[in-house]
Scaffold this active site. Structure first.
Site, PDB file in Angstrom:
ATOM      1  CE  LYS A  77      -3.966   2.009   2.533  1.00  0.00           C
ATOM      2  NZ  LYS A  77      -4.843   1.879   3.719  1.00  0.00           N
ATOM      3  CB  SER A 135      -8.146   3.849   2.654  1.00  0.00           C
ATOM      4  OG  SER A 135      -7.337   3.199   3.622  1.00  0.00           O
ATOM      5  CB  SER A 172      -8.677   1.187   5.625  1.00  0.00           C
ATOM      6  OG  SER A 172      -9.397   2.382   5.569  1.00  0.00           O
TER       7      SER A 172
END
Ligand SMILES: [Mg+2]
Ligand SMILES: [Zn+2]
Lengths: 495, 95, 490
Positions: free
Chosen positions: A78, A158, A182
């Protein structure tokens, strides 16, 4: 080898150890797969050269019979984890060209274990969002589409890029971060496994901060076993993070075994909320039945302050974010306005207005307001008291059970653009996950079924602090019962 | 409590965000929507409840007093929008 | 102790009392910073002592330096203050180019040290108590340089993250002299403790001064905070200016606005800092990157046991030895001076040693622009000289000459006395001989002294000259009285 690599982390690990495949083969197939899948917009930065070099080094170690727990296994990271020498944007324009001169502890742990980095995945800007639509790099598309539909769906957020990359077989596994859901929420709506470990289990050092008291890194994988493997390498006791817990990292893969006979599974009654589709309630009941069939004992428990979790979160998280994001001022790094400015204040105001997107600005304003003179007690102090009550609810519930079972999300993936105009309806996606962050507990999402429309849904298991082992064990039981073998149709790959 | 245009202007200033005049009113509306939703927290009696200071039951980690860092001025400067030798440069600050 | 009358300031409408409180920022003596491993050394190349943590880079986290916690506790104990076993680090949010994180990590509602007190010593030998409200730990900011370039400011973060102790007093001081006395005393205490070097020139100790005025005994007036007053002299000037400004405003029918002001040492005036005013909403909240700071009571007790004797205790002990309050407080003001004195006074009369130090040593140091630690004559050598005076080996006059010799040429005072034959003559035969010689040479003066007994001093001088200054003056006096038949009271 085909460019689609449906292998799990565990399968690939065993194949590499047995020298049936090389890391180079595995890595180059995935590098090509990523290049052919740009339509998903899952990656912000691809690092093929670095990946191949790391793979070659892994192959050399494997050839000598050496190598760490993740030797030669290609992962996606990420883009919230700082990676030394590789651009790290946090999905924001304000960090558009930021190249960290340091490495996050979690990613360093992964490289130390021999993992290979494929690239950096897309995310909601500064991890603020539940649909991956707030990224400066544009939205990520869910590999899944509803039955008989060509409409693009969101992958959740997210960690939407990581979720899409795993679901689309663009990597073996990925890292995510979870502040209010997330990891678990995108995992659920893309049909993969995601675990947010106990707060303090993975170091936050080098992860771009959103809300420090809630942020926690965790794995996003194809199976529960893979989550156990990856978490074992991500987690560590880190002297560079004051909130990292001084508890040795256990062997999660081992802890995951042994079955659930006699396990007490709590069903929190307050999680039956209005407006949630019947699919969700049905799947939840099914999950309880699966666990019962394997010898677990189902008990009803109460978490009376559940409905206050989301509003509590929307005070605490913006407050912390408003302060955490003050460092993006265009002085030492990041975007600085190219417009003319009269003074330093104007430089700040313009740089930050240009650099941050609408959702981030909204949260900074909320956070600034709730901390400002005259409002602190009414908002922030009250929310932190609510947090104590929410945590006490869990402490109480865990007196009568070992793990909790809940849905992960109130619905399946929704359409791109569908909820962007109403912040509160967007925030409601985290209604089942956010309580866990507020109480610092571990939470796991396991794919458990499809909606009538053919979209994946997940079930969530919540454990006691530092009891990821039990959570994984119960998760494995769900996984085995659900036999979720569905894959999204491969509509996005360019030839 | 309701947020008006002037309040948005004031907090935007505190947060160092340039908000165009035309955006103040709509933003006030958005924020009010959120704050109205958050109002439900007032239903809860929190008398005598301690505010959470940390979710982990752990003592703060202490570091030894040793010089283990610094000496990285070049790495520090590498992302700087404007620099002069090893100084960060900003528009003139007057006091 | 606080009953001494305040010094009052005259205005048009009568007398005014000045009320002063201080916020002192004292840099903690430690090798590395409060939350990072970068060095705290003074005067390094710009941004060379900065870690990614100090620069507020994304994802960087603070980890507390145990030494800084210990130093704060030591200081708290030295201020006779309550040590809080539970304290919290908060973020103070504001934007400034030398504040890289966009917030300062400080302590707000729960500081590490609570209430304490300091006794200040005033010129007339009197004392006054000044209450300490709190002491908290916080990070220092970096430095903006404004003179390198006409359009830009340059930012150096070397100071960023260095540990400071902010020490806040009660509004217990009533004149700039008292404020200066407080700072001197605080500086002495932290130097004794080794928790801060107290060096105001290098900014290791800075003071913000809160000033208000009121009619004597009346309610407290509105205060103004004067920022960063960086020398004892400036504190006096800033207080005088500010008190006068406030009195003039009130007497002119105006009211004082609570505000932050800056002391301009060039113009010798204070002026409003409007920029600081508008951003006054610091949005404090507990730093979520740090857990509460919890101290072990046993650990605090260990620190307490290791504290050195502090100025007040030392002063009391010195007074017990026979020194005046004034002498004692001068001697304890600097630990080096007190240590020097203690070595000097070993085995000799305390008062004589103090007089010798005050009159002879400090005078010469002052003349040569030296500090006590640079004194060219050791305390042990001085001890030998004082011992020789008191056992009458040498006279006071010779002692001073001897000190001058050792001061400039070095050497062992006892050896010099022997080598140069400086021993005092107490042998009455030699003194009588010298007296006879003087009488023989000055028969007219012998007549005069009968009428004017005060002339005896002239004879003493002559006899001393005759003996090369080595005669014991008391013995000379006695012998002269006898020989010249002088009345007892000379
Ligand atoms: Mg202050
Ligand atoms: Zn301060």
């Amino acid at each position: 080898m085909s460019n689609s690599v449906p292998l799990t982390l565990a399968e690939a690990r065993d194949a590499l150890k047995a020298r049936k495949i090389s890391s180079k083969e595995l890595t180059s197939a995935l590098v090509q797969g990523i290049a052919q899948s740009r339509g998903l917009n899952a990656f912000v930065t691809e690092t093929p050269e670095r990946a191949l070099a790391m793979a070659a080094a892994s192959d050399a170690r494997l050839a000598k019979g050496e190598g760490g727990a993740l030797e030669g296994l290609p992962l996606a990271i990420k883009d919230l984890f700082c990676t030394k020498g590789v651009k790290t944007t946090a999905g924001s324009r304000i960090l558009g060209n930021f190249v960290p001169p340091y490495e996050s502890t979690v990613t360093q742990n992964l490289w130390n274990a021999g993992a290979v980095m494929l690239g950096k995945t897309n995310l909601d800007e500064f991890a603020m969002g539940s649909s991956n639509e707030t990224s400066a790099a544009g939205p990520v598309f869910n590999p899944w589409r509803a039955k008989n539909s060509n409409a693009n769906l969101v992958p959740g957020g997210s960690s939407g890029g990581s979720a899409a990359a795993v679901a689309g077989d663009l990597c073996l596994a990925a890292t995510g971060t979870d502040t209010g859901g997330s990891i678990r929420q995108p995992a659920a709506v893309t049909g993969i496994v995601g675990i947010k470990p106990t707060y303090g289990r993975c170091s936050r050092f080098g992860i771009v901060a959103f809300a420090s008291s809630l942020d926690q890194a965790g794995p996003m994988t194809k199976t529960v076993r893979d989550a156990a493997i990856l978490l074992g390498s991500m987690a560590s006791v880190d002297p560079k993070d004051s909130t990292s817990m001084d508890v040795p990292v256990p062997d999660y893969e081992k802890q995951m075994e042994g079955g659930i006979k006699g396990l007490r599974v709590g069903i929190p009654k307050e999680y039956r909320i209005d407006g949630v589709p019947a699919d969700i309630g049905g799947l939840w009941d099914k999950g309880a039945a699966w666990l019962k069939a394997q010898g677990a004992q189902i008990v009803e428990v109460s978490l009376p302050h559940t409905k206050y979790a989301l509003p509590t979160y929307y005070i605490v998280a913006p407050a912390e974010c408003s302060s955490n994001l003050a460092r993006y001022d265009g002085v030492r790094f990041g975007h600085r306005t190219s417009g003319s400015v009269h003074d330093i204040t104007e430089l700040y105001e313009k740089s930050r207005a240009e650099g941050f997107g609408a959702e981030v600005q909204r949260r900074i304003l909320i956070g600034t307001y709730v901390l400002s003179a005259g409002y602190y007690d009414a908002y922030y102090a009250r929310a932190q008291k609510l947090r104590t009550l929410i945590k006490r609810d869990f402490d109480k519930a865990f007196e009568s059970c070992d793990v909790l079972l809940t849905p992960t999300t109130p619905g399946p993936a929704f359409g791109v653009g569908e909820k962007t105009s109403d912040p509160v309806s967007m925030y409601l996606n985290d209604v089942f996950t956010v309580t866990v962050n507020l109480a610092g507990l571990p939470g796991l999402s396991v794919p458990a079924g499809l909606t009538e429309n053919g979209l994946p849904l997940g079930l969530q298991l919540i454990g006691k602090a530092f009891d990821e082992g039990t959570v994984l064990r119960a998760g494995l039981a769900i996984e085995q019962a659900a036999q979720f073998q569905h894959k999204p149709a491969n509509w996005w790959r360019a030839a | 409590m309701s947020v008006d245009k002037d309040t948005v202007r004031r907090i935007a200033r505190l947060a160092r965000l340039a908000v165009p005049e035309a955006r103040l009113e709509p933003l006030a509306g958005e924020l009010n929507g959120i704050f109205q939703w958050v109002e439900m927290l007032n239903e809860v009696n929190v008398d005598g409840v301690p505010a959470m200071t940390s979710v982990v039951a752990q003592k703060l980690k202490w570091r030894k007093d040793e010089v283990t860092d610094g000496g990285v001025a070049d790495a520090l400067m590498q992302n700087a929008p404007e620099r002069e030798d090893t100084f960060f440069v900003v528009p003139k600050v007057v006091e | 102790m606080n009953t001494r009358p305040s010094k009052l300031v005259k205005g048009q409408t009568g007398e005014w009392e000045v009320v002063i409180g201080l916020e002192v920022h004292a840099q903690v003596l430690s090798k590395s910073k409060l939350f990072s491993g970068a060095s705290t050394e003074f005067g390094a190349e710009p941004n060379s002592q900065v870690s990614f943590v100090d620069a507020g880079m994304p994802g960087m986290l603070p980890v507390i330096n145990e030494k800084c916690v210990e130093q704060a506790v030591r200081t708290g104990l030295g201020l006779k203050a309550k040590i809080n076993l539970f304290s919290i680090f908060d973020r103070k949010n504001y934007f400034y180019p030398d504040l890289p994180q966009g917030y300062q990590i400080s302590q707000y509602k729960n500081p590490i040290v609570g209430e304490g007190e300091v006794t200040i010593d005033l010129k007339d030998g009197e004392s006054r108590l000044v209450g300490i409200e709190r002491l908290h730990l916080e990070q220092d900011a970096g430095k903006s340089l404004h003179d390198q370039n006409p359009d830009s400011s340059y930012v150096d973060l070397n100071r960023s993250g260095i540990a400071l102790m902010e020490i806040v007093t009660r509004p217990d001081m009533r004149s700039s002299e008292e404020a200066a006395a407080f700072l001197r005393k605080l500086r002495a205490i932290v130097r004794y403790l080794g928790t801060c070097d107290g060096n105001m020139d290098e900014g290791s100790m800075r003071a913000d001064v809160n000033v208000s005025v009121r009619k004597p005994g009346g309610p407290l007036g509105t205060r103004c905070e004067i920022k960063n007053v960086n020398s004892m002299r400036f504190i006096a000037q800033a207080v005088e200016y500010e008190a006068r400004r406030q009195i003039d405003i009130i007497e002119g029918g105006g009211t004082i606005r609570q505000e932050t002001r800056l002391f301009d040492s060039r113009l010798n005036e204070t002026r409003s800092m409007r920029s600081k005013e508008e951003a006054h909403d610091y949005r404090y909240f507990p730093d979520p990157d740090l857990l509460p700071l919890e101290l072990d009571a046993n650990w605090v007790a260990e620190i307490e046991k290791s504290l050195p004797e502090l100025p007040d205790a030392k002063k009391a002990r010195f007074m017990g030895l026979g020194l005046s309050a004034y002498d004692a407080s001068v001697l304890v003001a600097e630990r080096d001076l007190a240590d020097y004195y203690e070595d000097l006074a070993k085995g000799v009369d305390a008062k004589a040693a103090a007089n010798w130090l005050n009159n002879e040593i400090l005078g010469r140091l002052n003349r040569d622009g030296l500090s006590i630690s640079q004194a060219p004559v050791s305390a042990a050598a001085n001890n030998a000289i004082v011992a020789m005076i008191s056992d009458k080996t040498i006279s006071g006059k010779i002692a001073k000459d001897l000190l001058d010799i050792v001061w400039s040429d070095g050497g062992d005072p006892r050896a010099i006395v022997e080598a140069r034959g400086l021993r005092q003559v107490t042998d009455t035969g030699a003194i009588d001989a010298a007296i006879e010689a003087v009488i023989a040479a000055n028969p007219d003066k012998v007549e005069d002294v009968k009428a004017k007994p005060k002339l005896a001093a002239w004879f003493v001088g002559q006899v001393m000259k005759q003996t090369g200054g080595k005669a014991n003056p008391a013995a000379v006096n006695a012998a002269l009285k006898l020989r010249l038949n002088l009345p007892d009271e000379g």
